[in-house]
Design a protein around this motif. Structure first.
Motif, PDB file in Angstrom:
ATOM      1  N   VAL A   1     -35.381 -30.730   1.308  1.00 57.31           N
ATOM      2  CA  VAL A   1     -36.826 -30.863   1.106  1.00 57.31           C
ATOM      3  C   VAL A   1     -37.065 -31.337  -0.317  1.00 57.31           C
ATOM      4  N   GLY A   2     -37.654 -32.503  -0.458  1.00 57.49           N
ATOM      5  CA  GLY A   2     -37.919 -33.037  -1.785  1.00 57.49           C
ATOM      6  C   GLY A   2     -39.121 -32.369  -2.424  1.00 57.49           C
ATOM      7  N   ILE A   3     -39.025 -32.104  -3.720  1.00 62.33           N
ATOM      8  CA  ILE A   3     -40.128 -31.532  -4.482  1.00 62.33           C
ATOM      9  C   ILE A   3     -40.599 -32.606  -5.454  1.00 62.33           C
ATOM     10  N   GLY A   4     -41.781 -33.152  -5.204  1.00 62.71           N
ATOM     11  CA  GLY A   4     -42.269 -34.248  -6.026  1.00 62.71           C
ATOM     12  C   GLY A   4     -41.757 -35.579  -5.510  1.00 62.71           C
ATOM     13  N   LEU A   5     -41.922 -36.608  -6.339  1.00 64.04           N
ATOM     14  CA  LEU A   5     -41.568 -37.960  -5.909  1.00 64.04           C
ATOM     15  C   LEU A   5     -40.543 -38.616  -6.818  1.00 64.04           C
ATOM     16  N   GLY A   6     -39.975 -37.865  -7.717  1.00 61.32           N
ATOM     17  CA  GLY A   6     -39.060 -38.461  -8.680  1.00 61.32           C
ATOM     18  C   GLY A   6     -37.708 -38.812  -8.095  1.00 61.32           C
ATOM     19  N   VAL A   7     -36.943 -39.568  -8.871  1.00 60.95           N
ATOM     20  CA  VAL A   7     -35.572 -39.907  -8.524  1.00 60.95           C
ATOM     21  C   VAL A   7     -34.753 -39.831  -9.801  1.00 60.95           C
ATOM     22  N   ALA A   8     -33.552 -39.291  -9.707  1.00 62.19           N
ATOM     23  CA  ALA A   8     -32.692 -39.143 -10.881  1.00 62.19           C
ATOM     24  C   ALA A   8     -31.248 -39.291 -10.445  1.00 62.19           C
ATOM     25  N   GLN A   9     -30.373 -39.521 -11.415  1.00 58.44           N
ATOM     26  CA  GLN A   9     -28.949 -39.661 -11.126  1.00 58.44           C
ATOM     27  C   GLN A   9     -28.146 -39.076 -12.272  1.00 58.44           C
ATOM     28  N   GLY A  10     -26.944 -38.628 -11.958  1.00 61.71           N
ATOM     29  CA  GLY A  10     -26.085 -38.081 -12.995  1.00 61.71           C
ATOM     30  C   GLY A  10     -24.956 -37.271 -12.413  1.00 61.71           C
ATOM     31  N   PRO A  11     -24.093 -36.737 -13.277  1.00 58.67           N
ATOM     32  CA  PRO A  11     -22.953 -35.943 -12.810  1.00 58.67           C
ATOM     33  C   PRO A  11     -23.372 -34.524 -12.431  1.00 58.67           C
ATOM     34  N   VAL A  12     -22.704 -33.986 -11.443  1.00 55.03           N
ATOM     35  CA  VAL A  12     -22.999 -32.643 -10.956  1.00 55.03           C
ATOM     36  C   VAL A  12     -22.420 -31.588 -11.900  1.00 55.03           C
ATOM     37  N   ALA A  13     -23.194 -30.534 -12.108  1.00 57.23           N
ATOM     38  CA  ALA A  13     -22.686 -29.316 -12.746  1.00 57.23           C
ATOM     39  C   ALA A  13     -23.138 -28.155 -11.870  1.00 57.23           C
ATOM     40  N   ARG A  14     -22.216 -27.359 -11.382  1.00 54.98           N
ATOM     41  CA  ARG A  14     -22.537 -26.298 -10.440  1.00 54.98           C
ATOM     42  C   ARG A  14     -22.780 -24.977 -11.168  1.00 54.98           C
ATOM     43  N   MET A  15     -23.684 -24.201 -10.618  1.00 50.59           N
ATOM     44  CA  MET A  15     -23.912 -22.850 -11.134  1.00 50.59           C
ATOM     45  C   MET A  15     -22.672 -22.006 -10.870  1.00 50.59           C
ATOM     46  N   ALA A  16     -22.397 -21.097 -11.781  1.00 45.16           N
ATOM     47  CA  ALA A  16     -21.264 -20.187 -11.603  1.00 45.16           C
ATOM     48  C   ALA A  16     -21.498 -19.293 -10.391  1.00 45.16           C
ATOM     49  N   ASP A  17     -20.405 -18.872  -9.754  1.00 44.37           N
ATOM     50  CA  ASP A  17     -20.518 -17.964  -8.625  1.00 44.37           C
ATOM     51  C   ASP A  17     -21.059 -16.612  -9.088  1.00 44.37           C
ATOM     52  N   PRO A  18     -21.737 -15.876  -8.206  1.00 39.72           N
ATOM     53  CA  PRO A  18     -22.243 -14.550  -8.574  1.00 39.72           C
ATOM     54  C   PRO A  18     -21.110 -13.614  -8.986  1.00 39.72           C
ATOM     55  N   LEU A  19     -21.457 -12.583  -9.726  1.00 40.57           N
ATOM     56  CA  LEU A  19     -20.473 -11.562 -10.093  1.00 40.57           C
ATOM     57  C   LEU A  19     -19.934 -10.900  -8.833  1.00 40.57           C
ATOM     58  N   PRO A  20     -18.653 -10.550  -8.803  1.00 46.16           N
ATOM     59  CA  PRO A  20     -18.116  -9.849  -7.628  1.00 46.16           C
ATOM     60  C   PRO A  20     -18.766  -8.480  -7.472  1.00 46.16           C
ATOM     61  N   ALA A  21     -18.851  -8.027  -6.238  1.00 49.34           N
ATOM     62  CA  ALA A  21     -19.462  -6.728  -5.977  1.00 49.34           C
ATOM     63  C   ALA A  21     -18.652  -5.610  -6.645  1.00 49.34           C
ATOM     64  N   PRO A  22     -19.332  -4.598  -7.177  1.00 49.24           N
ATOM     65  CA  PRO A  22     -18.618  -3.479  -7.813  1.00 49.24           C
ATOM     66  C   PRO A  22     -17.797  -2.691  -6.798  1.00 49.24           C
ATOM     67  N   SER A  23     -16.823  -1.989  -7.294  1.00 45.86           N
ATOM     68  CA  SER A  23     -16.000  -1.122  -6.455  1.00 45.86           C
ATOM     69  C   SER A  23     -16.794   0.113  -6.033  1.00 45.86           C
ATOM     70  N   ASP A  24     -16.478   0.602  -4.839  1.00 46.99           N
ATOM     71  CA  ASP A  24     -17.128   1.807  -4.324  1.00 46.99           C
ATOM     72  C   ASP A  24     -16.370   3.075  -4.742  1.00 46.99           C
ATOM     73  N   ALA A  25     -15.467   2.940  -5.703  1.00 46.97           N
ATOM     74  CA  ALA A  25     -14.681   4.104  -6.147  1.00 46.97           C
ATOM     75  C   ALA A  25     -15.577   5.138  -6.830  1.00 46.97           C
ATOM     76  N   PRO A  26     -15.251   6.415  -6.702  1.00 43.53           N
ATOM     77  CA  PRO A  26     -16.065   7.461  -7.340  1.00 43.53           C
ATOM     78  C   PRO A  26     -16.100   7.289  -8.857  1.00 43.53           C
ATOM     79  N   SER A  27     -17.175   7.759  -9.453  1.00 44.51           N
ATOM     80  CA  SER A  27     -17.325   7.672 -10.903  1.00 44.51           C
ATOM     81  C   SER A  27     -16.466   8.721 -11.593  1.00 44.51           C
TER      82      SER A  27
END
Length: 557
Positions: free
Chosen positions: A7-33
């Motif tokens: 789904v396009g937002i606006g009417l612009g056009v652009a070009q360039g190299p991709v940079a990806r967002m870092a993956d989310p942090l891994p889920a914490p361990s369920d080990a007791p505190s």
């Protein structure tokens, strides 16, 4: 070359190299505190508070719609019920990290199940949870990359806190694999004028460094483009930039028919930018920001000060203010916070205000006093009008407080179908295309599963708009458009052909719409609108209008 659709937002056009967002942090361990519950609780609460303050600070720096979004996120982070859930998990022996992760996940599932406005906000909780967990761990929260050169940002979805402060000198365009046209990513991208395509699932396969073209007008991302395609995209971008820098003139069609171009604003801070971008006034001033972050309604004095500040920014110009549009999917403790099974069809807009009439009376008094203190031309309208009786109620009450120009929002199909009688009782109408489409198509505009139905190009929606335009013309009453449809340049031409007398939009869209209108006369606009009306669905209506717009104007007899 591979074409990835979204789904396009606006009417612009652009070009360039991709940079990806870092993956989310891994889920914490369920080990007791191994720490005490008191220590873990203190860690969790400190992290939540720190993240909430950071979100508020980012919002204050960004201003505008971004500030509203981020302040809402900060409130979500410190929700007492959520804190109680975190505390309960810690009391059961869990770590602060896991308690935060699990409690936020539980709340996310609850919101997602509700659908509507609250369902759309569920994804925001993921970002807040990531930030809190990162704070507890003492590591940076996942955020926008910095490859050291301009780039096209590709992400699963972008958190409001990141979108609000994007460095537009570096971020050439934005592509997300999730989200729709009403997601916070889309809303903020539209407000900041960022070239963006959202919901392009295929973009998950794009690699860091590969060159892409992001074509928001077509709603596509092109990977591995040819040299010729890159040159064409570059030429389009330069032509659009030239049009945006051209001298600002009042909105009009090619034959001189005036179509004033107005701004949609969420608070007075956006006024200066709107004027700089060529807004001839304000077609929709959303007053909700005064109410949504408070546990009680603002006083008349507090409201008057804000309204006066806005009106002073538009001397001798029209400013259309919408009274509080809340309730149901935007519950307020002092207005209506009772849960409803289907909030989109519940006690909202004028219905909620009638149930708490003093809030409406205070707002009308503050607006009238601000109008008297300034030279702006204030118009005031009521949201979610469904009947002629509601129209008379609001107009008579507004007159009681000295409001000179009182009108209604046409968002409910019944108001469009009875537009002749509604406009006989009101001074003007303003069509909210987002909600009108939602109700005409029975498709929640904030629910991704039915997003394909939420398209104002659908002939059924266009016919309702035509009915309102015809009623306005017959009664010599103004009919404006203040929904997102007005920001689509081709659709703006169609709307003019259907009888719209003004168009209001995010300020970033003004230049594109102004240029599109100047390419067509009123007869052209009507011909293009008829082509769209004759279609059977939204896609074919858009195609028919595009084809009609490219035809040479027929020779006049």
């Amino acid at each position: 070359m591979t074409e990835l659709r979204g789904v396009g937002i606006g009417l612009g056009v652009a070009q360039g190299p991709v940079a990806r967002m870092a993956d989310p942090l891994p889920a914490p361990s369920d080990a007791p505190s191994t720490a005490s519950a008191d220590d873990e609780t203190a860690r969790a609460r400190e992290a939540v508070a720190a993240v909430a303050r950071e979100l508020e600070a980012r919002g204050a720096q960004a201003g505008g719609a971004a500030q509203e979004v981020l302040e809402a996120q900060a409130m979500m982070a410190e929700d007492p019920a959520l804190q109680a859930e975190i505390d309960a998990r810690i009391a059961a022996g869990k770590t602060a990290e896991w308690a935060v992760h699990d409690a936020f996940a539980s709340f996310r599932e609850t919101l997602a199940a509700m659908g509507g406005y609250l369902g759309e906000r569920a994804a925001d909780l993921d970002d807040v949870a990531q930030r809190v967990v990162a704070r507890i761990r003492g590591v940076p929260a996942p955020g926008v990359p910095d490859p050291g050169h301009p780039f096209v940002l590709v992400a699963k979805d972008l958190a409001p806190a990141d979108t609000a402060l994007l460095d537009l000198d570096k971020v050439l365009a934005l592509v997300t694999t999730e989200g729709g046209p009403t997601s916070h990513t889309a809303i903020l991208a539209r407000g900041k004028g960022i070239v963006a395509v959202v919901g392009a699932a295929g973009a998950a396969g794009l690699a860091d460094g590969e060159t892409v073209i992001v074509d928001a007008a077509a709603g596509v991302v092109l990977s591995a483009p040819t040299a010729e395609e890159l040159e064409q995209a570059r030429a389009r971008a330069e032509a659009r930039a030239a049009a945006a820098s051209a001298p600002i003139t009042p909105g009009s069609l090619a034959d001189g028919t005036a179509i004033p171009l107005l701004a949609n604003l969420g608070n007075p801070e956006g006024a200066a930018e709107a004027v700089a971008l060529g807004a001839e006034g304000v077609g929709l001033f959303r007053t909700e920001f005064l109410f949504l972050s408070s546990d009680r309604a603002p006083t008349v004095e507090q409201q008057r000060a804000v309204y006066t500040a806005l009106l002073e920014a538009f001397p001798e110009r029209k400013v259309v203010a919408r009274v509080l549009d809340a309730g149901a999917d935007k519950p307020l403790a002092f207005l209506n916070d009772a849960p409803e099974d289907n909030p989109a069809l519940g006690l909202r807009g004028i219905r909620a205000l009638r149930a708490s009439e003093q809030i409406l009376r205070d707002q009308l008094q503050a607006l009238a006093e601000a109008d008297a203190a300034t030279s702006a031309d204030l118009w005031v309208m009521a949201p979610m009008i469904a009947t002629v009786e509601e129209t008379r109620y609001f107009v008579e009450l507004a007159r009681e407080y000295g409001v000179k120009t009182a009108g209604v929002m046409v968002e409910v199909p019944s108001a469009a179908l009875l537009a002749d009688r509604v406009l006989a009782a009101a001074d003007f109408a303003s069509i909210g295309t987002n909600d009108l489409t939602q109700y005409a198509m029975a498709a929640d505009r904030l629910l991704g599963s039915v997003a394909s139905f939420q398209d104002p190009w659908h002939p059924a929606v266009l016919r309702l708009i035509q009915d309102v335009g015809a009623a306005g013309a017959a009664l010599d009453k103004p009919v404006g458009i203040c929904g997102e449809a007005a920001a689509d340049p081709l659709l703006a031409v169609v709307l003019a052909g259907l009888g719209a007398t003004s168009l209001s939009m995010a300020p970033a869209a003004l230049a594109d719409v102004r240029a599109a209108l100047l390419e067509h006369t009123l007869d052209d606009a009507r011909r293009i609108a008829e082509a769209a009306l004759a279609a059977e669905d939204a896609a074919s209506a858009r195609d028919a209008a595009r084809a009609a717009a490219t035809q040479k104007k027929e020779t006049q007899p």
